[in-house]
Enzyme design. Sequence first.
Site, PDB file in Angstrom:
ATOM      1  N   ASP A 281      11.247   0.091   4.774  1.00 50.57           N
ATOM      2  CA  ASP A 281      10.751   1.024   3.768  1.00 50.57           C
ATOM      3  C   ASP A 281      11.938   1.713   3.117  1.00 50.57           C
ATOM      4  O   ASP A 281      13.081   1.528   3.528  1.00 50.57           O
ATOM      5  CB  ASP A 281       9.761   2.028   4.341  1.00 50.57           C
ATOM      6  N   ASP A 308      15.047  -0.688  -0.091  1.00 50.97           N
ATOM      7  CA  ASP A 308      14.251  -0.443  -1.287  1.00 50.97           C
ATOM      8  C   ASP A 308      13.664  -1.772  -1.767  1.00 50.97           C
ATOM      9  O   ASP A 308      14.398  -2.685  -2.154  1.00 50.97           O
ATOM     10  CB  ASP A 308      15.145   0.171  -2.380  1.00 50.97           C
ATOM     11  N   ASP A 326       2.041  -4.262   0.733  1.00 54.54           N
ATOM     12  CA  ASP A 326       1.085  -3.154   0.658  1.00 54.54           C
ATOM     13  C   ASP A 326       1.800  -2.042  -0.110  1.00 54.54           C
ATOM     14  O   ASP A 326       2.536  -1.260   0.471  1.00 54.54           O
ATOM     15  CB  ASP A 326       0.684  -2.702   2.061  1.00 54.54           C
ATOM     16  N   CYS A 379      -4.402   0.842  -1.622  1.00 55.44           N
ATOM     17  CA  CYS A 379      -5.515   1.683  -1.174  1.00 55.44           C
ATOM     18  C   CYS A 379      -6.110   2.425  -2.366  1.00 55.44           C
ATOM     19  O   CYS A 379      -6.250   3.633  -2.362  1.00 55.44           O
ATOM     20  CB  CYS A 379      -5.082   2.664  -0.077  1.00 55.44           C
TER      21      CYS A 379
END
EC number: 2.1.1.176
Length: 431
Positions: A281, A308, A326, A379
């Site tokens: 991440d 990144d 995701d 999401c």
Amino acid sequence: MANTVNNREVILDTMLLITKEGKHSHIALRGVLDKYQYLEKKERAFITRVVNGTLERMIELDYVISLFINLKINKLKPVIRAILETGVFQILYMDGIPDSAVCNEAVKLANQRGFRNLKGFVNGVLRNVARKKEEISYPNLAVRYSLPEWIVKMWEESYTEQEIEVMGAYFLAEKPFSIRFDPERIQKEQLIKLLKEEEIESEEIPGYSDALYLKNIDYLGKLKSFQEGLFYVQDISSMEVGRWAQPQNGDYCIDLCGAPGGKTIHLSQLLKGSGMVDCRDVSEYKVDLIRENLKKSHIDNVKVKVFDARLLDEDIIDKGDIVIADLPCSGLGVLNRKPDIKYHLTEEGLVSLVELQREILKNARKYVKPGGKLIYSTCTVNKKENEENTSWFLENNSDFKLIREKQRIPGVDMGDGFYLAQFQKEKHDED
């Protein structure tokens, strides 16, 4: 030592942290519950209910307040506005508290915070709301379900009014949250028994043998079963990423935006100790969250790094059996858990997010080995970030084919609003 904490002061301070200082609601509330974990369960539940409920219904609450004042809502002092919002929420949605008590406590708060001259104003507004609450009607879906008008208009381009109402009602309803556990580490019956000993109600979820719904929780951090990593908090919809991926023994999986680690942990457990999950991440803070959760879950077939995803990592080109993208998104599918999202998101921000998603997908596709899978997920419930991104991806990558896609609608499908698309990269002729 006697408890001298005033719950309504705690609620007010938490609301100001979120509305005035811009702190994320779930982070602010978690910090408060950590600080006051010694409070009785009933008190913590009250604090949580009022803060979350007020944030979820703020557009509606502000509309109601505006019916009883002679100035614009944004002209109110932040402290007074928060006192009125939390007071109106209790009057409208917490039947167990007498309206007179809500009014009296609000007046005390105003006085304690240096607004003695506005005690009569606060008292008058709340008592009027209490007297006339049965007469209040709502002009549109946006006010009724506390959604910004521009979001409702955007959804009206893709969904029926009934579907929007279902989503709106879902975001405002109280609901249990889901956890996932590793059956290789603890059997469902054992976990249910442990939770019962910790006074936590659990419920099986049809179709999910490694998951449970939990109820009656006020402070997750105190549970020994949670501290020991016997389960991981993860929404049903998020679990679908691992179920779609179906990693095989020895697979090399790449999770590009992995914090806080739920999907990586799921992949690792599905691999049963074989293969490797490469989780990364963008910041040290996010990677530390991943490491913390991995440690609790006793996972060792994972490597973690700060990276990144907008940059290309040439070391993993054509290496991934499974690549999970995701990606950062608008979060419109999780308004039930992060209600402040809807107050900060803008139409311009959505455009930037789509550009960011495509920038990352351009790299993600290069990491998939011939024959490998790419799973794109968000999401959110927004065609520009979801179905339109999938169409864009297929138009620009002829060596990938779409295996399946699904927009999970909150209130229709189980769990959060969530989108998944699974692509497969063609094998080379010599393969």
